[in-house]
Design an enzyme around this catalytic site. Sequence first.
Site, PDB file in Angstrom:
ATOM      1  N   LYS A   1       0.839  -1.249   0.054  1.00 50.83           N
ATOM      2  CA  LYS A   1       0.003   0.203   0.180  1.00 50.83           C
ATOM      3  C   LYS A   1       0.918   1.341  -0.111  1.00 50.83           C
ATOM      4  CE  LYS A   1       0.399  -0.477   4.766  1.00 50.83           C
ATOM      5  NZ  LYS A   1       0.992  -1.812   4.938  1.00 50.83           N
TER       6      LYS A   1
ATOM      7  N   TYR B   1      -2.959   4.972   6.416  1.00 44.48           N
ATOM      8  CA  TYR B   1      -3.402   4.322   7.953  1.00 44.48           C
ATOM      9  C   TYR B   1      -5.147   4.511   8.134  1.00 44.48           C
ATOM     10  CZ  TYR B   1       0.431   1.338   7.784  1.00 44.48           C
ATOM     11  OH  TYR B   1       1.734   1.025   6.980  1.00 44.48           O
TER      12      TYR B   1
END
Length: 408
Positions: free
Chosen positions: A163, A251
């Site tokens: 990611k 996140y």
Amino acid sequence: MVESVVTRRGLLQAGGGVAAASLVAAAGPATTLVQGSGGAKLAGQPLPGGAKLPTTPPARKAADSVGFAIVGLGGYALNQMMPRFPQAKRAHVAAIVSGNPEKLRQVGDAYGVPADARYSYDDFARIAADKRIEAVYVVLPTGLHAEWVIRAFAAGKHVLCEKPMALSSAECERMIAAGKRANRKLMIAYRSHFEPYNVEAMRLMRQKAVGTIRLLRTEQSYRMGPTSPSENWRASRALAGGGPLEDYGIYGLQSALYLTGEMPESISATTFRPSGDPRFAEILAHVSSQWRFPSGAVAQLVTSYDSAGINFAEVRGTEGVLKMDPATSYSGQKMWTEGRGAREFSPGDPEVQFAGQLDHFTDAIRTGSPIRTPGEMGLRDLRLMEAIYASAERGQTVKLAPDGRMRG
């Protein structure tokens, strides 16, 4: 994602607290990119400082174990993911890919990778004929993800991609299309979906443990040490995009989605970049956004490369509060509720998230089971990032469709 300095990785390892920010004061070896017949790729760099290599090669797995080619041998691959392969039920390191022959030798010897399974970027296409490799794990700077994921699909391999998925939604769409053409699976390495504290937090929010959600706040920040785009790929717009949002702030973005269980209907955002600071010659120092959800809940997300370290999530509902601090670290998570049914939680060892991620992907390869974090999730998140940047640039709130696309 390849580690080039002691930055966010050290902060995550230390738990995300303010004291951990001291870990990022000094820059380490630079990441250099070169152009070759295969496009942009990593030039030969030494093993990152403190690289963890096994003293003896890991034991061979059962016959149904999925063999992975690791593309990119930086700090995250060497210190977090590769050491966790032996903990996975049926995943093993079958090949490695690097632009540094000495690194290939050291890492290959440590993991028992045969000499003919140590590939350079120039001969990467040869993996198509290597039956030992069923999947490719792309752990390069974000700006290289799309190229190497598409190349892995062209070689007929399944792909686990770090990611964020890419630097634009258009790149994500091309990656998904390539996987479908190849009839191979694509998973984005959102490890928190396999981490016990975050999994438990998702369950608690589905059960309305704090009542109806009214406000969610996240902050993921640290102070980047002295550096410049030529020294650190995270400071390069071509490789890292806008900076903290794609890197550490993803996140918080993910938390806002999986804790509320909703997609935002509108986003307003601001960004900041100080003048004259070589760290931020190309990237932003600070990104903040406010989201409104169809339920009426609001999320406030902050991420920064220039403030004291924190890794925090909080959900405030009509009957209580859920707090996570640190929220999405490699280890050391803490979570508690306040108000109705106040308590602390210890749902398991956070470090199982790495092997859990691998097991989930190999199960999908072997059984055809659905992938929890597919390419479509990565595409959704890039659309939301694009909406954040568009709002900040326009100085106005942007409206969103249910799939994250901007309206108008």
